[in-house]
Design an enzyme around this catalytic site. Structure first.
Site, PDB file in Angstrom:
ATOM      1  N   THR A 147      67.106  24.898  80.458  1.00 31.52           N
ATOM      2  CA  THR A 147      66.579  24.212  79.283  1.00 31.52           C
ATOM      3  C   THR A 147      67.005  22.753  79.360  1.00 31.52           C
ATOM      4  OG1 THR A 147      66.354  24.212  76.873  1.00 31.52           O
ATOM      5  CG2 THR A 147      68.486  24.942  77.734  1.00 31.52           C
ATOM      6  N   GLU A 148      66.031  21.864  79.071  1.00 32.26           N
ATOM      7  CA  GLU A 148      66.221  20.429  79.329  1.00 32.26           C
ATOM      8  C   GLU A 148      67.398  19.827  78.575  1.00 32.26           C
ATOM      9  OE1 GLU A 148      62.338  19.411  78.012  1.00 32.26           O
ATOM     10  OE2 GLU A 148      62.975  18.783  76.033  1.00 32.26           O
ATOM     11  N   ASN A 149      67.775  20.453  77.450  1.00 34.98           N
ATOM     12  CA  ASN A 149      68.880  19.909  76.667  1.00 34.98           C
ATOM     13  C   ASN A 149      70.238  20.350  77.200  1.00 34.98           C
ATOM     14  OD1 ASN A 149      67.766  22.402  75.627  1.00 34.98           O
ATOM     15  ND2 ASN A 149      69.227  22.279  73.964  1.00 34.98           N
TER      16      ASN A 149
END
Lengths: 221, 216
Positions: free
Chosen positions: B49-51
């Protein structure tokens, strides 16, 4: 070495003048330094340029700062969300300037500023509206866009624990932009849940070394 | 081919089945997120997940909800054993540096050359918001698109040239729709599977593209 611990949020953020560029950590509400933003609102600085992934959620924190008209410009990747109504209203009324940056370019432009890099060629955004007017280059057959560093006067971030030297550890996905923003600002002010003694943090586990941190405020939930 | 067009769940099942064992995968916000429902333990897929997390687990419920643990859609999620956290610049280095095997994204349009449009309608009153879409489009080794083949008014969303603002150029490798699966290749757009009433000829008529037929 003098302690970096501030005894109050307000005293920590009251050094922020009008027209400052302020990075604010967080991805949505995770990692958003709510207490520091509340302090900034109380302190009253205005005409701010804000760097954040989003443009505020709901009615608190960054959203409230925008609602109160303190933000002149926002640099972010994803302003439009289901609960970004204060930004949407300010933007449609022409009261706030928006610079949309792809999220990875945003992170890397901040990292570049902190690392003393004058610019970098990114493949992200090549051939899109967000690269219009920017220098491009083909390197080994691949197309890139020249991106510039984003510096700030202040970074307001949230971490999990700090020691008095400013060494930081974070918690889960609340880490997000904190470590890179801490490197890119002239002064970094950190909200933490707990301040521990020097030596209590395992040096192998420290994510942000204290050299990047100027002030720490403990804010218990 | 016989049967009905694929439901969204069946599309997600098809995508999941095509993800190779051991892949590192980013699932975009919206329909692509549902692919995780059909990944099997044997596939040993690691979700990014990009975060700032690898090894993301399913959505959190009840006592599992932790405001410090969310996905790119800002939904509370869980940890899997062996997961790791990292800051945003590292997360996007993973992506841009070609370390992720597959990104699954939604789309407004995909061109015959694999150009992707999924971030901005270009409408004058729209507030542009890009998030990580442009980084994923150019960064992952393969980009799979999941979308309905047509707009509400019946226009094909696979087009000769994009009419929406581009997210990335020549970045899409495969498109999953309810009517057919398409591969974007140097030779052109290839139809590999058709569903329901669709035929390669009906798809040629719909898209206006000289589709290549590789249906079994």
């Amino acid at each position: 070495m003098p302690s970096k611990i501030s005894d109050s949020v307000l005293s920590a953020v009251s050094v922020i003048p009008d027209r400052a560029t302020v990075m604010i950590g967080g991805f949505g509400l995770a990692g958003q330094p709510q207490a520091l933003i509340d302090g900034l609102i109380e302190h009253g600085a205005t005409d701010l340029t804000i760097v954040n992934n989003n443009a505020g959620n709901g009615d608190v924190g960054l959203a409230l700062l925008i609602k109160l008209g303190r933000v002149k410009k926002i640099i972010c990747s994803f302003p439009r969300q289901v609960d970004s109504h204060h930004f949407d209203e300010a933007y449609r009324a022409g009261k706030i300037e928006l610079e949309v940056v792809p999220q990875g370019n945003l992170a890397e432009r901040i990292r570049a500023a902190g690392a003393g890099i004058g610019g970098f060629f990114s493949p992200t955004g090549y051939g899109t509206l967000l690269a219009e007017g920017k220098e491009t280059r083909t390197i080994e057959g691949k197309n890139y866009v020249l991106e510039s560093p984003i510096h700030a006067d202040f970074a307001l971030i949230k971490a999990h624990k700090a020691d008095p030297l400013g060494n930081l550890i974070y918690r889960k996905t609340a880490r997000n932009f904190g470590p890179v923003m801490a490197t890119a600002a002239t002064q970094t002010i950190v909200q933490v849940s707990e301040i521990v003694e020097v030596g209590d943090l395992d040096p192998e586990h420290i994510i942000t070394p204290g050299i990047f941190v100027n002030k720490i405020v403990q804010v218990t939930a | 081919m016989s049967g009905a067009p694929l439901s969204r769940a069946e599309m997600a099942q098809r995508v999941a089945a095509d993800i190779p064992v051991g892949a590192f995968v980013n699932l975009g916000i919206g329909i692509p997120t549902s692919v995780s429902n059909y990944l099997t333990a044997e596939q040993e897929v690691t979700l990014h997940t990009e975060n700032g997390m690898l090894g993301m687990g399913p959505e959190a419920h009840g006592d599992e909800v932790d405001p410090d643990l969310i996905n790119a859609g800002k939904i509370a999620v869980t940890e899997l054993p062996g997961c790791s956290y990292f800051h945003h610049a590292d997360s996007f280095a993973m992506m841009r540096g070609g370390h992720l095997d597959i990104a699954v994204l939604g789309a407004f349009q995909v061109s015959a050359a694999g150009d992707l449009a999924n971030w901005h309608t270009g409408a004058p009153d729209a507030i542009p918001a890009v998030g990580g879409a442009m980084d994923l489009a150019v960064g992952a080794k393969q980009v799979f698109v999941m979308m309905e083949l047509t707009t509400k008014s019946g226009a094909a969303k696979i087009v000769e040239q994009l009419t929406y603002p581009a997210t990335g150029l020549a970045c899409v490798s495969r498109i999953y729709t309810e009517q057919a699966i398409f591969d974007i290749t140097p030779a052109g757009v290839v139809v590999t599977d058709v569903f329901g009433e669709a035929t390669v000829d009906s798809l040629r008529e719909l898209t206006g593209l000289p589709l290549l037929d590789q249906t079994a």
